[in-house]
Design an enzyme around this catalytic site. Structure first.
Site, PDB file in Angstrom:
ATOM      1  N   ASP A 179      80.455  13.713 -49.412  1.00 49.93           N
ATOM      2  CA  ASP A 179      81.576  14.644 -49.269  1.00 49.93           C
ATOM      3  C   ASP A 179      81.242  15.931 -50.014  1.00 49.93           C
ATOM      4  O   ASP A 179      80.266  16.001 -50.765  1.00 49.93           O
ATOM      5  CB  ASP A 179      82.831  13.983 -49.840  1.00 49.93           C
ATOM      6  CG  ASP A 179      84.113  14.648 -49.375  1.00 49.93           C
ATOM      7  OD1 ASP A 179      84.114  15.231 -48.286  1.00 49.93           O
ATOM      8  OD2 ASP A 179      85.123  14.569 -50.102  1.00 49.93           O
ATOM      9  N   GLU A 238      79.281  21.213 -48.484  1.00 51.03           N
ATOM     10  CA  GLU A 238      79.119  22.489 -47.764  1.00 51.03           C
ATOM     11  C   GLU A 238      78.161  23.472 -48.452  1.00 51.03           C
ATOM     12  O   GLU A 238      77.585  24.283 -47.706  1.00 51.03           O
ATOM     13  CB  GLU A 238      80.489  23.161 -47.586  1.00 51.03           C
ATOM     14  CG  GLU A 238      81.415  22.434 -46.642  1.00 51.03           C
ATOM     15  CD  GLU A 238      82.026  21.181 -47.284  1.00 51.03           C
ATOM     16  OE1 GLU A 238      82.337  20.237 -46.547  1.00 51.03           O
ATOM     17  OE2 GLU A 238      82.167  21.158 -48.516  1.00 51.03           O
ATOM     18  N   ASP A 296      90.030  16.841 -43.696  1.00 51.00           N
ATOM     19  CA  ASP A 296      91.355  16.608 -44.293  1.00 51.00           C
ATOM     20  C   ASP A 296      92.459  17.131 -43.378  1.00 51.00           C
ATOM     21  O   ASP A 296      92.951  18.255 -43.541  1.00 51.00           O
ATOM     22  CB  ASP A 296      91.441  17.281 -45.662  1.00 51.00           C
ATOM     23  CG  ASP A 296      90.446  16.699 -46.655  1.00 51.00           C
ATOM     24  OD1 ASP A 296      89.888  15.629 -46.368  1.00 51.00           O
ATOM     25  OD2 ASP A 296      90.233  17.319 -47.711  1.00 51.00           O
TER      26      ASP A 296
END
Length: 1396
Positions: free
Chosen positions: A496, A499, A634
């Site tokens: 997670d 980026e 999300d």
């Protein structure tokens, strides 16, 4: 026009005049780049007085974009001319370009000289590169991509399809022609006229149509490339973005590609991933794609007349994908960026996760509640809750203590379930924290402008970020993952925040004086609300003394529309000036951070587990699908977000990431039961199905509400039944890039109604694979859904009998979809297709073992009064499909004939009798392998040889039956036949007929059902390993085996036969002939009639597949002729099945034929026991109840051997018995059985040997480690027949002994074991066993030759205190046998044959 020399691979034309694209007559372009020319509050008149353009930034159907309304003139592009044009090798082209006109100087000074390289990578892929002729500029490192076409890439996972006009299509020449305009320079690519003349499938569509026309080109720090587009083309791609539509609205709004920590709750904004790829779909169904291989920030701007790329650095590296179909475009895309990874079978199950699980005991309760509710659960996931202070690779000592996590995960594994933990890139700055210390020591972190590790702030507080482009960074992270796995054995990794996300924004950050370096270690919900950890606690600023280049990176001349606000590129990310080990900076590499992370993690997981990796990544870029799955991020618990998830997941599939999904029931907020029930039904058909929710919301597991549990049971139950179809579709994706979840236009491109199906919300339909149509309910309170059906007949897969006749032009109907009951999500199967289903289960492993049913959907409905086959199109109808199967986790994806089950159903009307005849043929082999040799020439089938060469062993389930959807006619007769293939043109030979089971024919609402479960036929596709135990022993040990076998009570003839056929794969045909009917007859027909029945496990010796019945032992005449089993009928639907291979004419009887004298079991049994490693491994594993039943490197005879050893010898093992010899034996076994635990145990062994034998604590830990390894091994190599030999109590022992008592030599073996046990002399090279168990086994077998066996035992011991093994190895006996099994045992110095 001046023509150059023609080229072999593609046509090149150099044009002196090409009509330019029509542009605005003014200097102001509404959809061009907008550089601010004004100030807030400026009036249009003031703007125009400055010589600037005034146009409001409004884009129809789009949210507000913060773009200047007053901007500098932008309609006039810079121009170049061709200075030099050269033809290269292989049809390539190089050109030198010189600047001839400069414009828009505020964007930077145009480069003086450019270089053009045009290169065909295949007949359908053209690469165009334009870069600085003098200076090397940033390019995407191609080693990151698992490309099949790009030079310097890491190579794909092995998709087998040809790259061209479509998967597997034969090459007939290039699909494109290139024209070059010399001044001003421009490029034009059109569809090839030659292809149209050649008549290749689909290639002639749109011949001569322009695909690409470089109407404007600019290159400096700001790059721009525009191409004309057909106004009627529908565009897809340019993700990642959240939207209610899948297609790109051609409204001129810039779509920014810059990875950003932003979920799908904000429409049309750049999100976690960037994919600079656009596909254009023309009204006639032809398609082409454009891929810009660039990792720099960019805006993609689709407008009514053109498509523009505005890039902030690098070069223009453009790849044109000519299709001509949408699926062909995706085939070409994934050939360039990397074929999708083949997902492990278990990942297709249901996954449960929540950010906010309070403890391991709460997670354990969730798992138990799923089971109590009868709901499937494959994997439980844990978010950062399980960590100690949110530090990677740690466990919270209070709520997730390590011993409890080990116990919990071991329990999951024992039930066939999995655990997947989260990992974030940010490593907490915390001296003494092992991951931090190791990263600093290895130099593994990204660097700031000051040369120190770059400091950011994420969940654990102040953090550094690994440099995944650095070998040191990749090695460091792989080691951390391996150590984490050794703490608690996970099954996959969820990465997670990659980026990479950073809660701070700034070029250089420092700790605030006196500020804590870490947030609270276990904050409450209230504390998180009052002092959230996502608030930056660092001081960040732009440092002084930056050079001009660094300043241009911080403040580029063109700002992309990040978050629709033109946010600085470093917002909530690492600074664009942060650097890698090679000096490259985040300005160029930011988009690659997630890709390089998943490449690192995927390879590490594969190495650690020794099996197919599963990695889920939030960030993505081109090529991510070759390494990981991806989800939309999300989202929120609303009906709107559920509807948006459909185009979101579909988009991910179009980028070459088929394993995609969304957080089911919504991540943020609390779903209503209705929403969760609808979303669970929808999510059951996402490729990746996971329920996940936020810390601040409530619990939303499917069992929380009755209506949600009911919807989950129905939809997930159908998903688990469809696993063979889903897995086959994933295999197709692995080969060709075709998505699993597909927009309708991929399967029906020539139906224009499917091109914009996403515009008619709420009817956001999609397809799963090529044949299943899903029509979800996406509106609150709705009990029906308006759905479009492409041409043809569509059968509901819910057992309702619903059929939709869509005719030749398609139709729209309203479908009932009540929340309660079956059909809450309409699911239809296309008529004229076939697939395989199973009975389902609560885990994928359970479902995979359940009986398999073949489902054939007719292209019409056959019912009483149907005239002459009108429902089948008036003539004979043929329906074909294939099913892919393998072990589910092996790294190498199977290519054997035995990996594919081919379904071939034929239906034909019988005009005279006014009836219908049907045949359903099941054959092993992929469609390409079973394809006719062509040209009217039929070659003899060589299936057995092909299967043997593939060296594959595949476990197939029992055949449960056949369903024919749309068949509503009475069945008059049915036949079941065994057939084998005779030639490559599909010729079949019937070798045996079987009686259909009583009551097999039944009728359902949907059609005909044939219940064949009573036959007990297993779709068997196993083979003996080509690895020979004889070869492992060597010639000297083999001679000793033969010498000692001369004393065998079963006769010298068996010894001679053993020597004749051996156990090597190259001799298997020879031993088959020794036991053929002719060989048996030569030894006496009367002896053959007395042969005992064979165990099922002894019937699987040939290296090809066969359907196999275990219902009852066949007669010898049947057995001798059986090569495969099929069913067929001349008048009714039936089942046919042929083997993967057929025996050759000189070896026509590939089965063993047992006789009272020539019994192949004992010689092979004793021969296997000649290997000390084999024997010692089986001995120790049986004492742990963990023996490797069915290990494919032993073959099916070894399965029987293992079972007999379990029956004869069972004892307990203690950590004290973990001798170095035993550990080496276990490693040998794991290595040869390809066990997933081999590699980590291999590294544990040297450490253990240094500690042995004094450190009892380490021995106990290692004992548990090896036990877990053996459990994992057994799960991988479960035996391939119905008999199980893992015996846990005396009742099982007695029952199994009764089953084995028919073997003539079994009682002698037990006598032999007992006699040696009585003398306290371990036999056959083992270290010892329980005399009590040996005596019990011997008594149960009712033996009567103990004296003879005792003599043999004495003959095998040739010295005091030592026992002889059949291969000459021995073990020293303990001096005191009274201390318990294994205690006081002395070590041997070496594990080697005596006298070697």
């Amino acid at each position: 026009m001046r023509a150059l020399t023609s080229m072999a691979l593609w046509a090149l034309l150099v044009a002196l005049a090409i009509p330019p694209m029509a542009l605005s007559e003014t200097a102001c372009d509404a959809v061009g780049n907008r550089l601010d020319c004004g100030y807030p509050g400026m009036s249009p008149q003031e703007c125009e007085q400055k010589g600037c353009c005034w146009l409001p930034a409004a884009f129809p159907g789009a949210p507000h974009v913060d773009l200047p309304w007053c901007f500098r003139p932008n309609a006039e592009p810079s121009e170049y001319r061709v200075a030099d044009l050269r033809q290269g090798e292989g049809g390539s082209l190089q050109a030198s370009l010189a600047i001839s006109k400069r414009t828009q100087p505020y964007l930077g000074e145009d480069i003086e000289s450019l270089r053009l390289d045009a290169e065909p990578l295949s007949d359908a892929v053209l690469r165009l590169k334009i870069g600085d002729a003098a200076v090397q500029r940033w390019e995407v490192p191609q080693w990151l991509l698992a490309s099949e076409l790009l030079p310097g890439s890491s190579g794909g996972p092995g998709g087998a399809a040809a790259v061209g006009g479509g998967s597997g299509a034969a090459s007939t020449g290039p699909l494109f022609e290139l024209s070059v305009k010399q001044e001003p320079f421009s490029l034009e690519v059109t569809r090839s006229q030659a292809q149209a003349a050649g008549g290749s499938a689909g290639a002639g569509e749109g011949a001569g149509r322009t695909v690409f026309n470089s109407t404007a080109t600019r290159l400096d720090q700001y790059l721009e490339l525009s191409t004309w587009l057909s106004p009627s083309a529908v565009l897809f791609g340019a993700g990642e973005r959240a939207s209610h539509t899948l297609h790109l609205e051609r409204n001129g709004m810039p779509r920014t590609l810059w990875n950003h920590d932003l979920g799908p709750t904000f429409p049309e904004q750049n999100m976690y991933g960037s994919h600079p790829f656009v596909m254009a779909l023309e009204p006639d169904g032809t398609a082409w794609g454009m891929l810009l291989l660039s990792s720099n920030a960019m805006d993609v701007v689709p407008s009514q007349d053109r498509l523009s790329w505005r890039v902030t650095g690098g070069i223009l590296d453009l790849l044109l994908l000519l299709g001509p179909t949408p699926l062909a475009v995706l085939d070409q895309l994934t050939a360039v960026v990397g074929r999708p990874a083949m997902m492990p079978y278990w990942s297709l199950g249901w996954h449960q996760c929540k950010y906010g699980y309070q403890s391991v005991w709460e997670v354990e309760e969730v798992v138990a509640n799923y089971s109590k509710a009868g709901l499937p659960l494959e994997a439980i996931w844990t978010d950062i809750d399980h960590m100690d202070g949110w530090r990677d690779f740690t466990f919270n000592p209070t709520n997730f203590p390590l011993p409890e996590m080990r116990r919990f995960v071991a329990g999951l594994h024992s039930k066939g379930q999995r655990w997947v933990p989260i990992v974030d890139p940010g490593i907490k700055v915390d001296p003494g924290y092992p991951a931090y210390d190791a990263g600093l020591k290895a130099g593994a972190f990204m660097r700031g402008v000051d040369g120190e590790p770059y400091l950011g702030w994420v969940w654990p507080g102040a953090s550094h970020f690994p440099d995944f482009l650095s070998p040191a960074g990749r090695d460091y992270f792989a080691v951390q993952l391996e150590q984490h796995s050794q703490m608690v054995p996970w099954d996959g990794i969820w990465i997670d925040m990659n980026e990479v996300s950073n809660f701070c924004t700034g070029t250089q950050c420092h700790m605030r004086p006196g500020a804590p370096a870490t947030p609270l270690r276990a904050p409450s919900r209230a504390q998180l609300r009052d002092d959230p950890p996502w608030v930056c606690h660092l001081d960040c600023q732009e440092p002084q003394g930056l050079n001009a280049t660094q300043l241009r990176w911080l403040h580029p001349p063109y700002d992309v529309s990040s978050s629709l606000q033109r946010l600085p590129l470093g917002t909530k990310a690492m600074s664009v000036l942060a650097s890698h080990h090679d000096g490259s900076v985040q300005y160029n590499t930011h988009q690659l951070y997630g890709l390089s992370a998943v490449l690192t993690i995927s390879r590490a997981v594969r190495a650690i587990l020794g099996r197919r990796p599963f990695v889920l990544s939030r960030s993505s870029f081109l090529g991510t699908g070759a390494y990981a799955a991806h989800w939309t991020g999300d989202n929120s618990a609303t009906f709107e977000q559920m509807a948006w998830s459909v185009p979101g997941v579909l988009s991910i599939g179009l980028w070459g990431i088929p394993m995609a999904g969304a957080d089911i029931c919504g991540f943020m907020g609390d779903p209503t039961p209705e929403l969760c029930a609808r979303w669970a039904s929808l999510g059951s058909f996402y490729p990746f199905a996971r329920d996940h929710s936020d810390l601040h919301g409530g619990y939303q597991e499917l069992y929380r509400w009755p209506e949600v549990a009911a919807a989950g049971k129905a939809a997930l139950g159908l998903r688990y039944r469809l696993l063979p179809y889903l897995y086959t579709t994933f295999h197709t994706a692995y080969q060709t890039g075709a998505p699993v979840m597909r927009p309708l236009f991929l399967n029906f491109p020539q139906d224009p109604n499917t091109h914009a199906i996403d515009r008619r919300a709420p009817s956001l339909q999609f397809m799963v694979g090529p044949h299943l149509l899903v029509s979800p309910v996406l509106q609150q309170g709705a009990t029906s859904v308006r759905a479009y059906f492409p041409p043809g007949t569509w059968h509901s897969l819910w057992d309702t009998g619903e059929v939709v006749e869509a005719g030749e032009g398609g139709t729209t109907v309203v479908l009932d979809a009540p929340l309660a009951g079956l059909g809450c999500i309409p699911l239809h199967m296309q008529g004229g297709s076939a697939l395989a289903m199973q009975q389902g289960g609560l885990t994928t492993a359970e479902a995979k073992r359940s009986p398999l049913t073949v489902v054939v959907a007719l292209a019409g409905v056959l019912e009483a009064g149907t005239a002459g086959g009108a429902a089948l199109g008036g003539g004979k109808a043929r329906i074909s499909a294939h099913v892919y199967n393998d072990g589910g986790e092996e790294v190498e994806v199977g290519t054997s004939l035995c990996n594919f089950l081919h379904i071939d159903a034929t239906f034909s009307p019988q005009p005279v009798s006014r009836s219908h005849a049907a045949q359903v043929l099941l054959q092993f082999g992929s469609p390409s392998q079973l394809r006719s040799a062509g040209a009217g020439r039929c070659s003899p089938a060589r299936d057995a040889e092909a299967a043997a060469a593939a060296d594959a062993a595949v476990e197939w389930p029992v055949l449960g039956g056949i369903e024919v959807l749309g068949w509503h006619l009475p069945v008059e007769a049915m036949t079941v036949e065994v057939v084998q293939r005779t030639d490559t043109c599909g010729g079949l030979e019937v070798v045996r007929s079987l009686a259909p089971p009583h009551g097999a024919v039944g009728a359902g609402l949907a059609g005909l059902r044939l219940d064949l479960s009573a036959l007990g036929h297993r779709l068997h596709a196993s083979k003996m390993s080509g690895r020979s135990v004889t070869k492992a022993l060597g010639a000297r040990q083999q001679k000793r085996v033969f010498a000692q076998l001369a004393h065998s009570p079963c006769g010298i003839e068996q010894l001679q036969l053993t020597k004749a056929y051996g156990l090597g794969g190259d001799q298997q045909h020879k031993h088959s002939r020794l036991f053929s009917p002719a060989a048996v007859a030569a030894r006496g027909a009367d002896k053959a009639s007395k042969a005992p029945p064979l165990l099922p496990c002894t019937r699987c010796q040939e290296p090809h597949c066969r359907l196999q019945s275990f219902a009852s032992p066949p007669s010898h005449s049947d057995q001798n002729e059986e090569d495969s089993i099929s069913m067929q009928s001349a008048a009714t639907p039936a089942l046919c099945g042929s083997s993967c291979g057929s025996a050759q004419e000189d070896d026509a009887f590939p089965e063993f034929v047992a006789t009272s004298i020539v019994d192949p079991l004992l010689p092979a049994f004793l021969f296997h026991l000649g290997s000390t490693p084999v024997l010692a491994a089986l001995t120790q594993l049986e004492q742990w109840d963990l023996h490797p039943v069915g290990a494919h490197d032993f073959g099916s005879l070894a399965v029987t051997i293992a079972g007999m050893l379990v029956l004869c010898r069972r004892a307990a093992v203690t950590p004290g018995e973990l001798t170095p010899e035993l550990l080496l034996t276990l490693l040998w076994l794991l290595e040869n059985a390809h066990g997933s635990q081999y590699r980590p145990l291999k590294f544990c062994l040297p450490s253990y040997l240094r500690l042995h034998p004094d450190n009892a604590t380490h021995r106990e830990e290692l004992a548990e480690h090896y036990k877990r390894a053996m459990v994992a091994l057994q799960l991988q190599v479960l035996q391939r027949c119905d008999w199980r030999v893992l015996l846990l109590h005396g009742g099982e022992l007695d029952a199994a002994l009764d089953d084995l008592d028919a073997h003539s030599c079994f009682d002698d073996l037990c006598t032999f074991v007992e006699a040696c046990a009585e003398a306290n002399r371990p036999v056959l090279g083992s270290h010892g066993h329980s005399p009590d168990m040996a005596r019990a086994a011997a008594r149960a077998s009712a033996h009567g030759r103990s004296t003879q066996a005792e003599a043999r035992c004495r003959s095998s011991t040739d010295r005091s205190g030592q026992t002889g093994g059949l291969d000459g190895c021995y073990w020293e006996l303990p001096a005191d046998k009274g201390t318990g099994a294994g205690q006081g045992r002395q070590r041997r110095s070496v594990l080697a044959p005596r006298n070697a």
